[in-house]
Enzyme design. Sequence first.
Site, PDB file in Angstrom:
ATOM      1  N   LYS A 165     -14.061  -7.166  -4.080  1.00 49.98           N
ATOM      2  CA  LYS A 165     -14.368  -8.533  -4.503  1.00 49.98           C
ATOM      3  C   LYS A 165     -13.342  -9.501  -3.927  1.00 49.98           C
ATOM      4  CE  LYS A 165     -17.475  -6.575  -6.940  1.00 49.98           C
ATOM      5  NZ  LYS A 165     -18.855  -6.519  -6.439  1.00 49.98           N
ATOM      6  N   ASP A 193     -17.463  -8.565  -0.997  1.00 54.02           N
ATOM      7  CA  ASP A 193     -18.434  -9.160  -1.924  1.00 54.02           C
ATOM      8  C   ASP A 193     -17.830 -10.425  -2.517  1.00 54.02           C
ATOM      9  OD1 ASP A 193     -20.438  -9.743  -3.678  1.00 54.02           O
ATOM     10  OD2 ASP A 193     -20.383  -7.834  -4.763  1.00 54.02           O
ATOM     11  N   GLU A 218     -21.118 -10.046   1.429  1.00 53.39           N
ATOM     12  CA  GLU A 218     -22.181 -10.089   0.417  1.00 53.39           C
ATOM     13  C   GLU A 218     -22.133 -11.362  -0.417  1.00 53.39           C
ATOM     14  OE1 GLU A 218     -23.024  -6.310  -1.471  1.00 53.39           O
ATOM     15  OE2 GLU A 218     -23.057  -7.269  -3.432  1.00 53.39           O
ATOM     16  N   ASP A 241     -27.440 -10.377  -2.845  1.00 53.75           N
ATOM     17  CA  ASP A 241     -27.468  -9.613  -4.081  1.00 53.75           C
ATOM     18  C   ASP A 241     -27.993 -10.513  -5.210  1.00 53.75           C
ATOM     19  OD1 ASP A 241     -26.900  -8.005  -6.219  1.00 53.75           O
ATOM     20  OD2 ASP A 241     -24.837  -7.573  -5.674  1.00 53.75           O
ATOM     21  N   LYS A 265     -30.790  -4.557  -7.661  1.00 49.84           N
ATOM     22  CA  LYS A 265     -30.343  -4.140  -8.998  1.00 49.84           C
ATOM     23  C   LYS A 265     -31.552  -4.131  -9.935  1.00 49.84           C
ATOM     24  CE  LYS A 265     -25.433  -5.179  -8.866  1.00 49.84           C
ATOM     25  NZ  LYS A 265     -25.154  -5.813  -7.562  1.00 49.84           N
TER      26      LYS A 265
HETATM   27 MG    MG Z   1     -22.609  -7.816  -5.310  1.00 48.33          MG
END
Ligand code: MG
Length: 369
Positions: A165, A193, A218, A241, A265
Site C-alpha cells: 500500500k 496499491d 492499482e 479494484d 472482490k
Molecule cells: Mg486493492
Amino acid sequence: MKITAIDVWALALPLTRPYSLSGGRLRFDRLDSTLVRLTTDEGLIGWGEGCPWGSTYLPAFARGIRAGIEELAPAVLGLDPRRTDVVYRAMNLALPGHPYVKSPIDMACWDIAAQSAGLPLCDLLGGRTDGLVRLHSSIPSGTSDELMAEIDLARTEGYTFHSAKVGGDVESDIDRMRFLDARMEPGEEVTFDVNRAWLPAEAVAALNATTELHRVVEQPCETLDQHLQVRRLVSQPMAIDESLQTMGDLLRIIETGACEVVGLKIGRVGGLTVARRMRDLCIEAGIRMNIEDTGGTTLQATAAVHLAQATPEPFRRATWLCVEHLSLDPVEGGARNDGTGHTGAPTELGLGAHPDIAALGDAVACHHE
Ligand code: MG
C-alpha cells in the site's frame, strides 16, 4: 428443495495488528463480519459470509448487511437455493442495488447447490483447473522500512507476491516504490496499491517519475474517470479494484482498455453469481484477475478460492487470505496458505468450510418461513 430458515450472526474479528491503507487514511484494528446460514427442508445447510474491509473502504458497512438481509429474507424464504439465478433475481426485485448485502445469501445458495450436485463448489463454477492458486500478501502502508519489514514477514510464510500500500505524498511514494522494487528477489512480484489516494495530477507525477519500474499500479485515483485520465499519460501496467462494482463498470473498463488487471472482490460486486459472470467476461477480454474478497474469515476466502480455482491459470493472478491478518478464525476446513504462498479449493462437497457454531454465540436474527 426450499429455503426454510435464514440465521444471521455478527462476528467481531480482531486483527493481529492495526492495518493502515493509503498513508494511514484508513486505519482500523478489527473487522465486523456477518455469517449467514441457510437451512433447507431437505436437511442441507449452506454458509455465507459478508465482511467489508471496515466502513471507509467501500460504499458498504457491516450493519448494512444485517439490515439488508432483514429486507431480503421474506423474498428468499421458500425459494430453491440451487436456482442461484432465480434467487438472485428475487433479491434484486426485493432490494435494488446494495450488491454487498446479497453476497452472503448468494454464497450460501452456491454452497447448497454444490453439495446437492455432489461436487466441490469449484466444479460448479466452471470446473477445477490444474495447479495451485497463488496468494498475495497485503502490506499495510508505512515507511519504506516498515513496508519492507512486513514483506520480510510475509516471505517467512511463503509469499512471493506482495501488494504494497502506497498513496501518501508523491515524493515519499516515489522513494517507496523505488525502494521496494529494488528489493524484490527473482520470482517475486510487487504491486503498488494506491487505494484511490492520489489526485490525477499526483498519479501522473508519481508514475512518470518511475517509468523504469514495470510494476502493476492499482487503483491510483478515486474514480474510473480519473483513472482513465491518468491512464492516457502513463506507461505502467494498471489494475482497477475499487472502481469495479457493477457489470456496467466492467463493460466500460473493457471498452476503454482501462487496465491489464482487475481486482474481482466477490462481496463488492454482489456475490459469486455476479463475480462468475464478470470472470467470464474478463476471460473474453483478456484481462487478468485477482479473485478474492474484501475481508472475513476463511469461510469468505474459500468461496473466492473456489472461483479462482475454476478460472484458467493465465487469467488468475493472485488471491488474498484475510485470515492471515486475524487473531480469530472459528472456521473448520477451507482454503489455507500451504506454506509456499499458495492455496487450493477444498475437495469436499460444496464450500468445504463451515464455522464452529459454538464460537459464534447467539444469532442476531432468525428468519423462518
Ligand atoms: Mg486493492
